[in-house]
Scaffold this motif. Sequence first.
Motif, PDB file in Angstrom:
ATOM      1  N   THR A  13       0.816  -1.207   0.000  1.00 57.09           N
ATOM      2  CA  THR A  13       0.000   0.000   0.000  1.00 57.09           C
ATOM      3  C   THR A  13       0.860   1.271   0.000  1.00 57.09           C
ATOM      4  O   THR A  13       1.754   1.429   0.843  1.00 57.09           O
ATOM      5  N   GLY A  14       0.605   2.150  -0.961  1.00 56.76           N
ATOM      6  CA  GLY A  14       1.185   3.487  -0.940  1.00 56.76           C
ATOM      7  C   GLY A  14       2.593   3.651  -1.464  1.00 56.76           C
ATOM      8  O   GLY A  14       3.039   4.782  -1.684  1.00 56.76           O
ATOM      9  N   MET A  30       4.278   0.408   5.813  1.00 61.14           N
ATOM     10  CA  MET A  30       3.220  -0.068   4.932  1.00 61.14           C
ATOM     11  C   MET A  30       3.315  -1.580   4.701  1.00 61.14           C
ATOM     12  O   MET A  30       2.303  -2.264   4.535  1.00 61.14           O
ATOM     13  N   HIS A  33       1.595  -2.977   7.620  1.00 63.13           N
ATOM     14  CA  HIS A  33       0.151  -2.756   7.466  1.00 63.13           C
ATOM     15  C   HIS A  33      -0.468  -3.862   6.621  1.00 63.13           C
ATOM     16  O   HIS A  33      -1.469  -4.486   7.009  1.00 63.13           O
ATOM     17  N   ASP A  34       0.120  -4.119   5.454  1.00 64.59           N
ATOM     18  CA  ASP A  34      -0.440  -5.127   4.552  1.00 64.59           C
ATOM     19  C   ASP A  34      -0.290  -6.529   5.125  1.00 64.59           C
ATOM     20  O   ASP A  34      -1.220  -7.350   5.054  1.00 64.59           O
ATOM     21  N   VAL A 168      -3.926  -3.305  -4.384  1.00 68.86           N
ATOM     22  CA  VAL A 168      -3.901  -2.216  -3.402  1.00 68.86           C
ATOM     23  C   VAL A 168      -3.589  -0.867  -4.055  1.00 68.86           C
ATOM     24  O   VAL A 168      -3.666   0.169  -3.392  1.00 68.86           O
ATOM     25  N   CYS A 179      -3.257   5.113  -5.492  1.00 67.50           N
ATOM     26  CA  CYS A 179      -3.066   4.311  -4.281  1.00 67.50           C
ATOM     27  C   CYS A 179      -4.326   4.336  -3.423  1.00 67.50           C
ATOM     28  O   CYS A 179      -4.790   5.409  -3.029  1.00 67.50           O
ATOM     29  N   THR A 181      -6.381   3.955   0.011  1.00 65.60           N
ATOM     30  CA  THR A 181      -6.000   4.332   1.369  1.00 65.60           C
ATOM     31  C   THR A 181      -5.825   3.091   2.250  1.00 65.60           C
ATOM     32  O   THR A 181      -6.413   2.038   1.990  1.00 65.60           O
ATOM     33  N   PRO A 182      -5.007   3.204   3.298  1.00 67.75           N
ATOM     34  CA  PRO A 182      -4.753   2.045   4.154  1.00 67.75           C
ATOM     35  C   PRO A 182      -6.001   1.419   4.762  1.00 67.75           C
ATOM     36  O   PRO A 182      -6.067   0.198   4.917  1.00 67.75           O
ATOM     37  N   ASP A 183      -6.993   2.222   5.115  1.00 67.44           N
ATOM     38  CA  ASP A 183      -8.191   1.625   5.694  1.00 67.44           C
ATOM     39  C   ASP A 183      -8.932   0.773   4.669  1.00 67.44           C
ATOM     40  O   ASP A 183      -9.498  -0.278   5.007  1.00 67.44           O
ATOM     41  N   THR A 185      -7.404  -0.742   1.931  1.00 62.49           N
ATOM     42  CA  THR A 185      -6.604  -1.927   1.595  1.00 62.49           C
ATOM     43  C   THR A 185      -6.590  -2.945   2.732  1.00 62.49           C
ATOM     44  O   THR A 185      -6.519  -4.151   2.495  1.00 62.49           O
ATOM     45  N   ALA A 186      -6.659  -2.486   3.982  1.00 60.54           N
ATOM     46  CA  ALA A 186      -6.695  -3.425   5.108  1.00 60.54           C
ATOM     47  C   ALA A 186      -7.881  -4.375   4.975  1.00 60.54           C
ATOM     48  O   ALA A 186      -7.756  -5.592   5.177  1.00 60.54           O
TER      49      ALA A 186
END
Length: 265
Positions: A13-14, A30, A33-34, A168, A179, A181-183, A185-186
């Motif tokens: 992500t990102g 990141m 995170h993934d 992602v 990209c 956002t992390p929320d 892709t989570a």
Amino acid sequence: MNFLVMTDIEGVTGVTTFPQAEKSEFGKRMLMHDLLAVLEGIKEEGAEAVIYDMHTDGRNVDIEQVDFPVVMGKPILPKLWRGVGGEGIDGFFMVGLHTMQHANGSLLQHSYLREYDSIHLNGILVGEIGVEAALAGEAGVPLKLVTGDDMGCKEAEELIDGIVTCTVKESLSEDSAICYTPDVTAKLLKESAKKAVNAKVSPFLLKPPYEIKIKYSKCRYLEVMKNLHPEIFENENTAVMRGEKLLEIWSQYLVYEREMIAACQ
């Protein structure tokens, strides 16, 4: 059930530049995170995992944040696939992957080293996804999940029937992407992992004997490798390894590769 989860960084992500992937706390953050999202999906399905840190020196995963063992340091073990072997492993996940070199504008495209122009395995043009899928297949383990940019996911889908993929980010060029956002892709990663745990996918199998051809771009690595191991070159820029066991010949090449990199430092 038990799964091997291999991590890279260019496809997480990102991340959109090599500096972010190579020497960046953002890239490592990141990655975690993934990875944690994928591990959460695995755990919710009642399964276990072993993590294999593949990026650069293999020491990027923050072990304080995970509940499963981590293979670090990228050991070269010609008799033991990725430090664990295939016995007792029900599937293989690749988190944070990317397309092979020359993938027509795909984000952060490369095949292991950016100095490698192409890799052919038994005549098939492959990148990291293809090589690792074949190594897993030889160990009897199916590649069931690939996460990364949209074009990396497409590469995996074209190679393996029934594989689960999770996008992602969407490639726009070699260093730009849309990209998520992390929320977002989570959630995508967790659900994809849960789906992959139960997906019916066959191991990616190639018949021996095996042949790996690595074509180099014109670079310092090429000249050094030709001096160190001229016996593996079939022409001025292409190294070839052949044998009956894919893991053994790939491991031998990795030994040579480490010698080459060390000689250039």
